[in-house]
Scaffold this motif. Sequence first.
Motif, short mmCIF file in Angstrom:
data_model
loop_
_atom_site.label_atom_id
_atom_site.label_comp_id
_atom_site.label_asym_id
_atom_site.label_seq_id
_atom_site.Cartn_x
_atom_site.Cartn_y
_atom_site.Cartn_z
N PRO A 4 -1.09 -36.68 -25.79
CA PRO A 4 -0.09 -37.41 -26.29
C PRO A 4 1.28 -37.59 -25.31
O PRO A 4 1.44 -36.51 -24.67
CB PRO A 4 0.34 -36.72 -27.47
CG PRO A 4 -0.41 -35.78 -27.73
CD PRO A 4 -1.41 -35.83 -26.42
N ASN A 8 5.25 -32.57 -29.68
CA ASN A 8 5.01 -32.47 -31.17
C ASN A 8 6.22 -31.54 -31.71
O ASN A 8 6.46 -30.52 -31.22
CB ASN A 8 3.76 -32.10 -31.56
CG ASN A 8 2.53 -33.07 -31.00
OD1 ASN A 8 2.84 -34.32 -31.44
ND2 ASN A 8 1.79 -32.53 -30.28
N LYS A 9 6.94 -32.00 -32.82
CA LYS A 9 7.99 -31.29 -33.29
C LYS A 9 7.49 -30.01 -34.04
O LYS A 9 7.78 -28.90 -33.79
CB LYS A 9 8.58 -32.25 -34.56
CG LYS A 9 10.02 -32.28 -34.30
CD LYS A 9 10.69 -33.34 -35.13
CE LYS A 9 11.96 -33.30 -35.73
NZ LYS A 9 12.24 -34.39 -36.36
N ILE A 135 0.36 -27.25 -28.76
CA ILE A 135 0.63 -28.38 -29.56
C ILE A 135 1.98 -28.91 -29.56
O ILE A 135 2.29 -30.19 -29.38
CB ILE A 135 0.06 -28.40 -31.25
CG1 ILE A 135 -1.36 -28.07 -31.34
CG2 ILE A 135 0.55 -29.30 -32.04
CD1 ILE A 135 -1.85 -27.74 -32.50
N ARG A 136 2.70 -27.86 -29.64
CA ARG A 136 4.25 -28.16 -29.28
C ARG A 136 4.78 -28.74 -28.09
O ARG A 136 5.63 -29.79 -27.87
CB ARG A 136 5.21 -27.01 -29.52
CG ARG A 136 5.39 -26.41 -30.94
CD ARG A 136 6.14 -25.35 -30.97
NE ARG A 136 6.03 -24.51 -32.35
CZ ARG A 136 6.68 -24.62 -33.54
NH1 ARG A 136 7.92 -25.29 -33.44
NH2 ARG A 136 6.33 -23.82 -34.34
N GLY A 138 2.80 -30.90 -26.60
CA GLY A 138 2.28 -32.11 -26.49
C GLY A 138 0.97 -32.24 -25.71
O GLY A 138 0.37 -33.53 -25.48
N ARG A 141 -3.03 -32.39 -30.11
CA ARG A 141 -2.34 -32.71 -31.57
C ARG A 141 -3.29 -32.06 -32.78
O ARG A 141 -2.76 -31.55 -33.78
CB ARG A 141 -2.41 -34.17 -31.82
CG ARG A 141 -1.72 -34.80 -31.20
CD ARG A 141 -1.45 -36.51 -31.61
NE ARG A 141 -1.09 -36.45 -32.93
CZ ARG A 141 0.05 -36.71 -33.43
NH1 ARG A 141 1.26 -36.09 -32.84
NH2 ARG A 141 0.33 -36.66 -34.79
N ARG A 176 -2.55 -28.93 -36.87
CA ARG A 176 -2.46 -30.20 -36.54
C ARG A 176 -0.89 -30.33 -36.33
O ARG A 176 0.02 -29.79 -36.93
CB ARG A 176 -2.99 -31.03 -37.55
CG ARG A 176 -1.99 -30.77 -38.93
CD ARG A 176 -2.52 -31.94 -39.95
NE ARG A 176 -1.60 -31.49 -41.27
CZ ARG A 176 -2.25 -31.27 -42.59
NH1 ARG A 176 -3.60 -32.16 -42.69
NH2 ARG A 176 -1.76 -30.90 -43.63
N ALA A 177 -0.51 -31.10 -35.53
CA ALA A 177 0.76 -31.80 -35.11
C ALA A 177 1.38 -32.14 -36.49
O ALA A 177 0.52 -32.78 -37.43
CB ALA A 177 1.05 -32.55 -34.13
N GLU A 179 5.05 -33.49 -38.86
CA GLU A 179 6.74 -33.78 -38.75
C GLU A 179 7.39 -32.70 -39.37
O GLU A 179 8.79 -32.50 -38.97
CB GLU A 179 6.99 -35.15 -39.62
CG GLU A 179 6.55 -36.35 -38.74
CD GLU A 179 6.93 -36.59 -37.49
OE1 GLU A 179 8.24 -36.47 -37.43
OE2 GLU A 179 6.27 -36.71 -36.69
#
Length: 332
Positions: A4, A8-9, A135-136, A138, A141, A176-177, A179
């Motif tokens: 990605p 990722n947040k 994951i954070r 990027g 994911r 998993r990524a 919000e």
Amino acid sequence: MRMPPEVNKHVQVAGTGSALPERIMTNAELSRMVDTSDEWIVERTGIRQRHIAGEDESTASLAWQASVRALEAAGMQASDLDLIVVATTTPDLVFPSTACLLQAKLGIENHCPAFDVQAVCSGFVYALATADNFIRAGQARTALVVGAETMSRITDWTDRSNCILWGDGAGAVVLRAAEEPGILGTVLHADGRYRDLLHVEAGVSSGLDKSRAVRMQGNAVFRFAVNTLDQIVDETLTRFGLQKSDVSWLVPHQANIRIIQATAKKLGMSMDRVVLTVDQHANTSAASIPLALDTAVRDGRIRPGDVLLMEAFGGGFTWGSALIRWTQQGGA
Ligand code: ACO
């Protein structure tokens, strides 16, 4: 691996799973092997029994069973994974890594990275922090994080001072990524000066013919663990801006009930807010936290919205923690 373009947040746990060998060894059985008793073991450690891997079982096979269950709970396929990290001190082979063996067992052909992390009893927290950061950043994911051990294979069954402690098993989480959090943060530390207090002599470079059994100065390790875990509780809560009263569940490494009670006291938590499996599983090293987690998720104790504090201390010395706000399991 999907790459990605953006970071990722947040990272959430989408599913948990675990596996234990069928064979149970009780304290009564152990007391026929060495000069000990059920009473002594329960009083000094809280352990009542442990699971022992059979000849046809291995760290990778236990890791595979736990992973299949975690993927099922997450509502995901193995082919959805972008990353596999396995924490273990008892790999099947010198190489390939247990993570690569697991990738093959899961039938994954997407070329996602797979590697092992070695931090003994802190291994799961180290592996979780590694995957969280992947994951954070990027670079993934989704991730499968596993703690799996066959500690019985490095146990000296004539040494009563430590053979009573160990058990075999595996636990897994799928990340998993997302919000929303998820994993609020992780803290890791190591101090390599204490090898003599806790180690295994054998190794590829120093000689595979040396002793393969865990050697531990239990009393010194005990004192160090209690003090260090005491400090990491404060450090973790301060770093992520939480109060002791915000923690719903302590999900500790299961080494000794007296170490766990000391940490719960530090947190001002009653023992009914502590996930305890040491009585049933003994010390399964890197597998102990994800095994305890899966137990409390499946029996419904851990609910969405709960804040979990995981902490571990182990050989190295290594120690670490993770704070997680629990979210709904299964597909997003
Ligand atoms: N049965 C009966 N008596 C025993 C046993 C046994 N299994 N083992 C030791 N004893 C005796 C000792 O010989 C000693 O007798 P003595 O006073 O006559 O000399 C007495 O019990 C007390 O021994 P200690 O070693 O002081 O016992 P302690 O209360 O410290 O318990 C234990 C030992 C359970 C190992 C504890 O020290 C411990 O849990 N240590 C920490 C383990 C740990 O957390 N390790 C870190 C993670 S592991 C990893 O990373 C791989």
